[in-house]
Write a protein that holds these residues in place. Structure first.
Motif, PDB file in Angstrom:
ATOM      1  N   GLY A   4      54.957 -73.498 -41.732  1.00 25.61           N
ATOM      2  CA  GLY A   4      54.494 -74.757 -41.503  1.00 25.61           C
ATOM      3  C   GLY A   4      54.557 -75.034 -40.427  1.00 25.61           C
ATOM      4  N   PHE A   5      55.549 -74.153 -39.366  1.00 30.23           N
ATOM      5  CA  PHE A   5      55.334 -74.956 -38.217  1.00 30.23           C
ATOM      6  C   PHE A   5      54.224 -74.916 -37.398  1.00 30.23           C
TER       7      PHE A   5
ATOM      8  N   LEU B 282      52.300 -77.554 -37.640  1.00 28.39           N
ATOM      9  CA  LEU B 282      52.658 -78.116 -37.673  1.00 28.39           C
ATOM     10  C   LEU B 282      52.579 -78.920 -36.290  1.00 28.39           C
TER      11      LEU B 282
ATOM     12  N   GLY C 120      48.991 -71.119 -41.075  1.00 22.62           N
ATOM     13  CA  GLY C 120      50.045 -71.522 -41.693  1.00 22.62           C
ATOM     14  C   GLY C 120      49.892 -70.230 -42.838  1.00 22.62           C
TER      15      GLY C 120
ATOM     16  N   PHE D 112      52.292 -79.937 -40.764  1.00 25.22           N
ATOM     17  CA  PHE D 112      53.758 -79.357 -41.685  1.00 25.22           C
ATOM     18  C   PHE D 112      53.375 -79.004 -42.508  1.00 25.22           C
ATOM     19  N   CYS D 113      52.764 -79.490 -43.496  1.00 28.06           N
ATOM     20  CA  CYS D 113      52.834 -79.013 -45.509  1.00 28.06           C
ATOM     21  C   CYS D 113      52.019 -78.740 -45.398  1.00 28.06           C
TER      22      CYS D 113
ATOM     23  N   LEU E 114      52.225 -74.465 -44.476  1.00 25.75           N
ATOM     24  CA  LEU E 114      53.700 -74.601 -45.851  1.00 25.75           C
ATOM     25  C   LEU E 114      52.683 -73.971 -46.896  1.00 25.75           C
TER      26      LEU E 114
END
Lengths: 389, 315
Positions: free
Chosen positions: B69-70, B73, B47, B203-204, B207
């Motif tokens: 984030g993506f 993910l 990330g 994602f988190c 991020l």
């Protein structure tokens, strides 16, 4: 009902030899292909990269010696992970235990009188490393055995503590580990008596020692009561308890054994290669790489040796890549991809995938469920049986 | 130690704690659904590298954070496929994410004509509130002087807590993590809920990594998380899988991480290497302490089905 639910997993009763050998090879190929994709995306030529790596690690005696030298600590950290993981003890602490082993071995080498006979000196240095590694593992082993503390977290936290401690000894203080005559922080060189003798060119005695340890561990796990206990606990803790195996005691022993192997790796590395406590040369994730090695070798101590040599070949090849403009970090990516694809491959050794003709229970309603619960044996729909048993 | 040092250290603790808190929140949601993803460190690193790349090229903090984030993910979906569909051992699968993420991020950061290593951060990080707010005594610098991400993270804590305990989705999620067989029998889609929770966790973490590099550190360096992801994994246990406790824990870790800076100002002479150990020693002690404590209530116990694969046919 999503597509994923239609994937059906069927355990294989017995994996054939073709599957046993073929799947890991396919997994390896898949990892190299994934690595090639990343290389192409970043503008490098994967064929050139792989050829250069092969050349640098295996072409000629010196290249092979270099690879085998580098594989020595990896064999030992691989064994450290294999023996712990075999008991489902997820110790990730080899990294820190290796540092502690190197620190203690250096202390022994620098503190014993220089006139100590070489054989005695070397035994003391290697034992010092192994004991320190075991003690550092004990910080995670005791809470695990007594309270059941999650060993993944504790071993990891201890890795960072050990690294900071080792950095402190060389970069942050004026201890006896550090060379007082040099302005740039550097470890003090060992006396000649504490240097592992070479067996061929740059390859030192540590390599045959590591291979011997692998053979010994293989025999212990396969043929002794202790090995049987470890395997039983690994397969089922409950079964082991019923069988009268002292689970906490065995956890302690295996944890300390694993720690001493990692500590020995650190001791052999300082006595055989760096000849001083050198944090930058030691903190290259030898411990974490050991986990990959153990997993790829299916936790088999004998399998650890070739896998460690293979990963060492990749790693020694890394530095040669700079000449063709590819960053050496690709090595770590390749190792990770190999780990990932072999882990995935292991699943296909013991299982195979199929498609369900129809999603299993979409048609079920409450009425069916009640009926099935009332007369489970009378139903002819296999999905329904699965739903109620 | 005087007052301004304390205020400064608290203010920096809020910023230092934010990436850890983001990653821990995601991991709480994933673990509540029964999926233990140890790959947080790897997802944060990927990330961070993707977020930094995007930040350098677009100059936008928002785009950089979203891209990070993506990326997290996408990496978490590898774990989801392995752990949920293929039922690979979750510890091994999570560890492989750490190694893949570490290698991938280090390589991407060093590859290319002008590697990220040599790039300066082109993203402007501005405080949310006008400067006059931050001039308020004590409260100003500690609570009101931060960028928008800090406040959004607190909002995310509140909404995650609400989601877990007050919404039907949260009830389903916890049911899946406690007893997937019963949840399945009650008509819940175990696989789908676990996939979504794992993806949210990824994602988190991504991020958090992007925020760490863009707003906290400002430059890319291989392995820049330096154990932050593992601290987040430990924090989940320390917080007993509860979002608000994770917020408190992240602040404490933030204070501990910032201690070297604080103590230097306060002219306390402790070697910096020992200060670097403190968060890890603290996490070790707390995790051991929790497991040793006899009054372990049901409240802080791990989800019952944590790290256990669910296979309907084997029930």
């Amino acid at each position: 009902m999503s597509v994923l639910d239609r994937i059906e997993v069927k355990p294989r009763a017995q994996a054939t030899a073709v599957v046993q050998a073929g799947v890991p090879l396919l997994a390896l190929l898949a990892a190299l292909m994934l690595g090639a994709i990343v290389l192409i995306l970043t503008g490098a030529n994967p064929l050139e990269v792989y050829r250069t790596m092969l050349d640098a690690s295996l072409n000629g005696q010196r290249a092979i010696e270099r690879t085998l030298t580098f594989s020595t600590p990896l064999i030992l950290t691989g064994l450290a992970a294999a023996v712990a993981f075999r008991m489902k003890l997820y110790s990730i602490g080899a990294e820190g235990q290796l540092f502690m082993g190197a620190i203690a071995a250096s202390a022994v080498a620098l503190q014993l009188p220089e006139t100590t006979p070489k054989a005695l000196m070397l035994v003391m240095v290697l034992c010092g490393g192994a004991v320190a590694g075991a003690l550092w593992a004990g910080l995670a082993a005791v809470p695990k055995a007594v309270f059941g503390t999650d060993e993944i977290i504790t071993t990891l936290m201890l890795n960072f503590v050990a690294l900071a401690f080792m950095n402190y000894l060389i970069f942050g203080s004026q201890t006896f580990w550090r060379d007082p005559d040099r302005p740039v922080p550097q470890g003090l060189s060992f006396p000649e008596a504490a240097e592992l003798p070479a067996v061929s060119g740059r390859l030192h005695l540590g390599f045959p020692i590591a291979v011997a340890v692998a053979l010994l561990l293989w025999w212990v796990l396969k043929s002794t009561t202790f090995g049987f206990r470890v395997r039983t606990i690994g397969d089922s803790k409950r079964a082991a308890r019923y069988a009268g195996v002292g689970v906490p005691g065995t956890i302690m022993v295996v944890f300390l054994l694993s720690g001493s192997l990692a500590g020995l790796a650190g001791a052999i590395e300082v006595a055989g290669v760096t000849n001083r406590l050198d944090p930058t040369a030691l903190a290259i994730e030898l411990g974490y790489t050991g986990i990959i090695i153990a997993a790829v070798a299916r936790l088999n101590p004998i399998g650890v040796v070739p896998v460690a040599i293979f990963l060492a070949a990749i790693e020694t090849a890394g530095s040669s890549l700079q000449s063709i403009g590819v960053d050496t970090e690709i090595v770590r990516l390749l190792q990770g991809l190999i780990f990932l694809s072999v882990t995935t491959g292991e699943f296909f050794v013991s299982n195979r995938l199929g498609w369900r003709a129809q999603a299993p229970d979409e048609s079920l309603d409450d009425h069916d469920l009640q009926q099935a619960a009332a007369e489970p044996e009378a139903t002819s729909n296999p999905a329904l049986v699965g739903e109620t048993t | 130690m005087n007052e301004s040092v304390i205020i400064l250290s608290l203010a920096s603790a809020v910023v230092a704690g934010t990436p850890i808190l983001l990653a821990a929140l995601g991991e709480i949601v994933a673990e509540r659904s029964g999926i233990m993803n140890l790959g947080v460190e790897g997802m944060m690193l990927v990330g961070a590298v993707v977020g930094f790349w995007c930040g350098v090229h677009t100059g936008s903090l928002t785009l950089g954070l979203l891209a990070g984030g993506f990326a997290g993910l996408v990496l978490s979906l590898i774990h989801a496929v392995l752990a949920i569909t293929l039922r690979v051992d979750q510890t091994v699968s999570g560890l492989s994410l750490v190694i893949v993420g570490g290698g991938l991020s280090a390589y991407l950061g060093a590859a290319g004509e002008v590697p990220l290593l040599e790039r300066a951060n082109g993203v402007a990080v501005t405080p949310l509130f006008p400067a006059s707010f931050a001039d308020l005594p004590a409260v100003g610098p500690v609570l009101l002087g931060h960028d928008v991400v800090v406040y959004l993270t607190v909002a995310l804590v509140a909404s995650t807590a609400w989601l877990l305990y007050r919404s039907s989705l949260g009830l389903s999620l916890r049911a899946v993590g406690e007893d997937p067989a019963a949840a399945d029998a009650a008509g819940l889609d175990v696989v789908k809920i676990r996939y979504l929770s794992t993806a949210f966790g990824g994602f988190c973490a991504g991020l958090g990594g992007a925020y760490l590099v863009l707003a906290v550190l400002g430059t890319w360096q291989a392995g820049l998380t330096a154990g932050a992801g593992w601290i987040a994994v430990a924090l989940v246990i320390v917080a007993g899988w509860r979002p608000w406790f994770a917020l408190i824990g992240a602040l404490v870790f933030g204070v501990l991480r910032g201690l070297s800076f604080t103590l230097q100002i306060a002219e306390v002479d402790i070697p910096s290497d020992f200060l670097a150990m403190i968060p890890f020693v603290a996490a070790y002690l707390v995790v051991v302490g929790i497991s040793a404590s006899p009054s372990r209530s049901r409240q802080i116990a791990a989800p019952a089905a944590l790290a256990q694969p669910y296979f309907r046919e084997q029930r």
